[in-house]
Write an enzyme that holds these catalytic residues in place. Structure first.
Site, PDB file in Angstrom:
ATOM      1  CG  ASP A  34      48.839  36.943  64.510  1.00  0.00           C
ATOM      2  OD1 ASP A  34      48.013  37.853  64.695  1.00  0.00           O
ATOM      3  OD2 ASP A  34      50.035  37.171  64.163  1.00  0.00           O
ATOM      4  CE1 TYR A 146      47.232  48.235  56.095  1.00  0.00           C
ATOM      5  CE2 TYR A 146      46.426  50.434  55.584  1.00  0.00           C
ATOM      6  CZ  TYR A 146      46.387  49.299  56.373  1.00  0.00           C
ATOM      7  OH  TYR A 146      45.506  49.217  57.430  1.00  0.00           O
TER       8      TYR A 146
HETATM    9  P1  NAD Z   1      48.487  44.838  64.080  1.00  0.00           P
HETATM   10  O1  NAD Z   1      49.726  44.948  63.276  1.00  0.00           O
HETATM   11  O2  NAD Z   1      48.551  45.054  65.550  1.00  0.00           O
HETATM   12  O3  NAD Z   1      47.800  43.420  63.858  1.00  0.00           O
HETATM   13  C1  NAD Z   1      47.864  42.710  62.654  1.00  0.00           C
HETATM   14  C2  NAD Z   1      48.026  41.235  62.991  1.00  0.00           C
HETATM   15  O4  NAD Z   1      48.076  40.477  61.776  1.00  0.00           O
HETATM   16  C3  NAD Z   1      49.324  40.944  63.744  1.00  0.00           C
HETATM   17  O5  NAD Z   1      49.072  40.123  64.859  1.00  0.00           O
HETATM   18  C4  NAD Z   1      50.189  40.229  62.700  1.00  0.00           C
HETATM   19  O6  NAD Z   1      51.124  39.342  63.277  1.00  0.00           O
HETATM   20  C5  NAD Z   1      49.139  39.527  61.865  1.00  0.00           C
HETATM   21  N1  NAD Z   1      49.576  39.216  60.504  1.00  0.00           N
HETATM   22  C6  NAD Z   1      50.183  40.046  59.625  1.00  0.00           C
HETATM   23  N2  NAD Z   1      50.415  39.400  58.469  1.00  0.00           N
HETATM   24  C7  NAD Z   1      49.941  38.132  58.635  1.00  0.00           C
HETATM   25  C8  NAD Z   1      49.891  36.985  57.799  1.00  0.00           C
HETATM   26  N3  NAD Z   1      50.383  37.003  56.546  1.00  0.00           N
HETATM   27  N4  NAD Z   1      49.347  35.844  58.293  1.00  0.00           N
HETATM   28  C9  NAD Z   1      48.860  35.801  59.556  1.00  0.00           C
HETATM   29  N5  NAD Z   1      48.880  36.860  60.392  1.00  0.00           N
HETATM   30  C10 NAD Z   1      49.415  38.014  59.925  1.00  0.00           C
HETATM   31  O7  NAD Z   1      47.431  45.834  63.413  1.00  0.00           O
HETATM   32  P2  NAD Z   1      45.986  46.261  63.912  1.00  0.00           P
HETATM   33  O8  NAD Z   1      46.009  47.692  64.182  1.00  0.00           O
HETATM   34  O9  NAD Z   1      45.502  45.323  64.933  1.00  0.00           O
HETATM   35  O10 NAD Z   1      45.137  46.062  62.572  1.00  0.00           O
HETATM   36  C11 NAD Z   1      44.271  44.951  62.384  1.00  0.00           C
HETATM   37  C12 NAD Z   1      43.557  45.097  61.057  1.00  0.00           C
HETATM   38  O11 NAD Z   1      42.761  46.280  61.052  1.00  0.00           O
HETATM   39  C13 NAD Z   1      44.487  45.185  59.860  1.00  0.00           C
HETATM   40  O12 NAD Z   1      43.930  44.464  58.788  1.00  0.00           O
HETATM   41  C14 NAD Z   1      44.500  46.658  59.532  1.00  0.00           C
HETATM   42  O13 NAD Z   1      44.764  46.892  58.184  1.00  0.00           O
HETATM   43  C15 NAD Z   1      43.088  47.062  59.919  1.00  0.00           C
HETATM   44  N6  NAD Z   1      43.033  48.503  60.239  1.00  0.00           N
HETATM   45  C16 NAD Z   1      43.578  48.964  61.408  1.00  0.00           C
HETATM   46  C17 NAD Z   1      43.549  50.325  61.662  1.00  0.00           C
HETATM   47  C18 NAD Z   1      44.131  50.898  62.926  1.00  0.00           C
HETATM   48  O14 NAD Z   1      44.163  52.119  63.074  1.00  0.00           O
HETATM   49  N7  NAD Z   1      44.572  50.103  63.877  1.00  0.00           N
HETATM   50  C19 NAD Z   1      42.975  51.201  60.730  1.00  0.00           C
HETATM   51  C20 NAD Z   1      42.453  50.687  59.566  1.00  0.00           C
HETATM   52  C21 NAD Z   1      42.475  49.336  59.326  1.00  0.00           C
END
Ligand code: NAD
Ligand code: UDP
Length: 313
Positions: A34, A146
């Protein structure tokens, strides 16, 4: 029991940290990668003494090499406020990140799961959304960094699968909420609960008639693990979400009731390209994953409200 080595990108985030807890509980070794863009140390601090857990600060837009059996590719900001903060970086994370992780999976013959999203359906004209719907996405809108980034990531996953025989699993995740969401991440559930607990105005964007179907985090984690373990020739994409649909107005009312707040609702402008409706058809997940969500909105909100109460005291 076989102890697997598992890489979770985005593991310090909301979903990733819950997934890691579960993978460790099942006796696996986990490497969390991360860059802390939207993740928080707080989400994984309880794991730092666990010898089967390793954290590596790394940005997945750069190549990364490690020996593992499975990869969950979750790294990507998920809240519209965060992913629109630096849209070019968001595209790079989805696209270059997918290329780097797929290249790694190919090299070490690991199975790899992509956290895709209901946003690949855009502002859907088909309701509820099934996996064979191609979507309705504005390629140059505020959300496109996105939506289109995730769509290209899916394309890459399938091309690596067909061309290079990489073993892939693609999850289309619908709105998920729960403990460890960032209190200021701008998503609707965290916004409403924080506003209610702090006695601030509850900000509905638009007239509140747009809908979302909210899934509790534990159901998502269960779905992702089951997807990773599906039969060899099942790739998805598969919807993982809770089909119970609510308008944003209904959500606000529920949060107000449950927190017994004196906060008032105010109405702000609806952001551009904000989808009007969203509801997963989960027939495929039921069939292939033998999965369906078990935690409904009120129960999930109760847990989430308790969590936010703890972090503000
Ligand atoms: P979040 O923002 O809490 O977590 C994303 C994590 O990725 C963070 O810890 C961030 O620091 C890390 N990150 C971002 N860019 C990075 C990079 N370039 N290199 C390394 N780390 C990086 O979001 P979340 O809700 O936990 O989502 C996790 C995944 O699930 C994402 O891919 C998101 O698109 C997908 N998703 C989530 C939801 C939702 O409702 N939570 C819905 C659809 C898809
Ligand atoms: N929303 C809202 N008030 C807020 C935050 C969001 O009314 O304080 C609305 C937003 O316009 C959208 C819905 O809630 O219609 C879900 O927003 P979120 O950012 O949680 O997720 P997404 O739009 O990506 O589904």
């Amino acid at each position: 029991m076989i102890r697997k080595k598992v890489l979770v990108t985005g593991g310090a985030g909301f979903v990733g940290s819950h997934l890691i807890d579960r993978l460790l509980k099942e006796g696996n070794e986990v490497i969390c990668v991360d860059n802390y863009f939207t993740g928080q140390k707080q989400n994984i601090v309880h794991l730092m003494d666990n010898p089967f857990f390793e954290y590596i600060r790394h940005d997945i837009t750069m190549p990364f090499f490690v020996e593992v059996d499975e990869i969950y590719n979750l790294a990507c900001p998920a809240s519209p406020v965060h992913y629109q903060h630096n849209p070019i970086k968001t595209v790079k994370t989805s696209v270059s990140g997918a290329i780097n992780m797929l290249g790694l999976a190919k090299r070490i013959n690991a199975k790899i799961l992509q956290a895709s999203t209901s946003e690949v359906y855009g502002d859907p004209q088909v309701h509820p959304q099934r996996e064979d719907y191609w979507g309705h996405v504005n390629p140059i809108g505020t959300r496109s960094c996105y939506d289109e980034g995730k769509r290209v990531a899916e394309t890459l996953f399938f091309n690596y699968h067909w061309q290079n025989k990489v073993r892939i699993k693609v999850a289309r995740i619908f709105n998920t909420y729960g403990t460890r969401m960032h209190p200021n991440d701008g998503r609707v559930v965290s916004n409403f609960i924080m506003q209610a607990l702090l006695g601030n105005d509850i900000t509905i964007y638009g007239d509140g008639s747009q809908s979302r179907s909210f899934q509790y985090i534990d159901d998502l984690v269960e779905g992702l693990i089951r997807l990773m373990n599906t039969r060899e020739d099942f790739t998805g994409p598969v919807n993982i979400g809770n089909p119970n649909e609510f308008t944003i107005g209904e959500l606000a009312k529920k949060v107000i009731e449950m927190t017994e707040t004196t906060s008032k609702i105010i109405y702000n402008d609806l952001p551009s390209d904000d989808p009007l409706q969203r509801q997963p058809d989960i027939t495929l997940a039921k069939k292939e994953l033998n999965w369906e969500p078990s935690i409904q909105l009120e129960e999930g909100l109760e847990k989430t409200i308790d969590y936010f109460k703890q972090i503000i005291t």
